[in-house]
Write a protein that holds these residues in place. Structure first.
Motif, PDB file in Angstrom:
ATOM      1  N   GLN A 207       0.921  -1.294   0.038  1.00 36.53           N
ATOM      2  CA  GLN A 207       0.064   0.123   0.037  1.00 36.53           C
ATOM      3  C   GLN A 207       0.922   1.355   0.042  1.00 36.53           C
ATOM      4  N   GLN A 208       2.106   1.217   0.612  1.00 33.13           N
ATOM      5  CA  GLN A 208       2.855   2.381   0.929  1.00 33.13           C
ATOM      6  C   GLN A 208       3.371   2.728  -0.490  1.00 33.13           C
ATOM      7  N   THR A 209       3.909   1.889  -1.250  1.00 33.74           N
ATOM      8  CA  THR A 209       4.443   1.964  -2.495  1.00 33.74           C
ATOM      9  C   THR A 209       3.531   2.489  -3.540  1.00 33.74           C
ATOM     10  N   GLU A 277      10.007   7.455  -9.893  1.00 37.09           N
ATOM     11  CA  GLU A 277       9.374   6.020  -9.861  1.00 37.09           C
ATOM     12  C   GLU A 277      10.266   4.824  -9.990  1.00 37.09           C
ATOM     13  N   THR A 278      11.069   4.773 -10.607  1.00 34.33           N
ATOM     14  CA  THR A 278      12.067   3.790 -10.787  1.00 34.33           C
ATOM     15  C   THR A 278      12.777   3.452  -9.394  1.00 34.33           C
ATOM     16  N   ALA A 279      13.023   4.334  -8.806  1.00 33.21           N
ATOM     17  CA  ALA A 279      13.518   4.502  -7.453  1.00 33.21           C
ATOM     18  C   ALA A 279      12.837   3.547  -6.330  1.00 33.21           C
ATOM     19  N   GLN A 285       8.343  -5.037 -11.441  1.00 36.63           N
ATOM     20  CA  GLN A 285       7.454  -4.101 -10.747  1.00 36.63           C
ATOM     21  C   GLN A 285       7.160  -2.889 -11.933  1.00 36.63           C
ATOM     22  N   GLN A 286       8.463  -2.390 -12.446  1.00 37.58           N
ATOM     23  CA  GLN A 286       8.086  -1.472 -13.501  1.00 37.58           C
ATOM     24  C   GLN A 286       7.515  -1.960 -14.934  1.00 37.58           C
ATOM     25  N   PRO A 330      17.782  -0.731 -13.332  1.00 35.04           N
ATOM     26  CA  PRO A 330      18.425   0.162 -14.408  1.00 35.04           C
ATOM     27  C   PRO A 330      17.935   1.323 -15.046  1.00 35.04           C
ATOM     28  N   GLY A 331      16.550   1.049 -15.370  1.00 36.12           N
ATOM     29  CA  GLY A 331      15.892   1.976 -16.213  1.00 36.12           C
ATOM     30  C   GLY A 331      14.503   1.551 -16.464  1.00 36.12           C
ATOM     31  N   ARG A 332      13.853   2.479 -17.029  1.00 35.16           N
ATOM     32  CA  ARG A 332      12.353   2.248 -17.425  1.00 35.16           C
ATOM     33  C   ARG A 332      12.147   2.734 -18.917  1.00 35.16           C
TER      34      ARG A 332
END
Length: 336
Positions: A207-209, A277-279, A285-286, A330-332
């Protein structure tokens, strides 16, 4: 998703026919060549008078366009292949973060290559045209794309010869926005805002994410809207200046530079949002987030839709398996 690789405002408009032409249906057997060929021939005849340049300059512009068109088509196919790889990886029972992360990085690199291609094409074209001629080209290509889409919409049975608007300095007084074709200024809010439970289930996060993702999205939304409004105002200024009998190069150059500045600010804003967002998401998940946004857009376009899908979709794990926030993948891939 493939066609949503980001384009710069000037880069897209100045090279727009490279994407518009392949969209035309082919002429029936016995006809006078494909619509794509007709399109190119009409441009060859009309660009000179429309821009106020010589036929030699027209031929140079078309050579540049065709050269970059081939490179963009290859990039398009490469991006499509990478996305198919991503789909296959996410169909596995337990997708690998390492494999998915590598694919996402490859997609992101293709996006950057696309931006670089358009910047290089614009730079080459700028060596041939004055600021006023560049602005005329923007207006002409914008009207030409509108006509191209109109022809495409008629279908092959009702196809008629292309007749892009002629005239060296005609500018529509009805235009009131930055061209929607610009990926750089494309509004992200076309995707409905999801609720935390939807994101939790779709991405396999806690929920936090989910709440953090929505907070990031909502925080950047007014910043994007402000930049879009400023870019729209600059484009309106450009149209007003180009309605004058003799537009001044310094005035036009100043406006074009302002538009480029807004473009760069929008790209920087998107990059900052991507970093945030990627952090908080793992590579898997991305990928789920990307699939979720694509599905949401598709659902939003359907009149009978009752809302966003509540299931997790491709490769979803229970939320309890959410990786600890703070992982920096690494990236999104390019987001909406």
């Amino acid at each position: 998703m493939y066609q949503r690789i980001s384009y710069s405002l000037l880069g897209l408009i100045l090279a727009v026919t490279a994407w518009a032409a392949p969209a035309f249906p082919q002429a029936p057997p016995g006809g006078q060549g494909s619509f794509q060929e007709q399109f190119l021939q009409i441009k060859r005849k009309q660009l000179g008078p429309a821009l106020g340049v010589s036929q030699q300059t027209v031929d140079q512009l078309l050579e540049i366009e065709q050269r970059y068109k081939a490179m963009r088509q290859k990039l398009f196919q490469d991006s499509k292949s990478e996305f198919k790889r991503l789909q296959q990886a996410m169909h596995q029972a337990s997708p690998s973060d390492r494999e998915v992360g590598a694919i996402l990085l490859a997609i992101k690199q293709k996006q950057q290559e696309d931006q670089n291609l358009h910047q290089r094409q614009v730079q080459e074209e700028e060596t041939l045209l004055t600021p006023v001629q560049l602005a005329r080209n923007i207006m002409y290509q914008k009207r030409l794309l509108k006509e191209a889409r109109s022809v495409k919409g008629r279908g092959p049975r009702k196809a008629v010869p292309l007749t892009p608007p002629a005239g060296p300095r005609e500018v529509s007084r009805k235009t009131g926005a930055v061209p929607a074709e610009s990926g750089t200024f494309q509004e992200r809010e076309s995707t409905p805002v999801a609720f935390p439970p939807q994101l939790e289930k779709a991405l396999g996060v806690n929920q936090q994410t989910a709440a953090q993702l929505l907070e990031i999205r909502q925080r950047y939304r007014p910043l994007r809207q402000q930049l879009m409004a400023e870019a729209k105002n600059e484009f309106l200024r450009l149209e007003q200046v180009m309605r004058q009998p003799h537009p001044a190069d310094p005035d036009v150059k100043n406006i074009l530079n302002n538009i480029r500045k807004k473009e760069q600010e929008m790209l920087a804003l998107k990059q900052r949002q991507d970093v945030e967002e990627t952090a908080i998401l793992t590579p898997v998940q991305q990928a789920r987030y990307l699939m979720f946004l694509i599905t949401s857009r598709q659902v939003a376009k359907e009149p009978q839709s009752q809302g966003l899908p509540l299931d997790g979709g491709i490769g979803t794990k229970p939320a309890s398996r959410n990786a600890p926030p703070g992982m920096a993948p690494p990236g999104r891939p390019p987001g909406p």
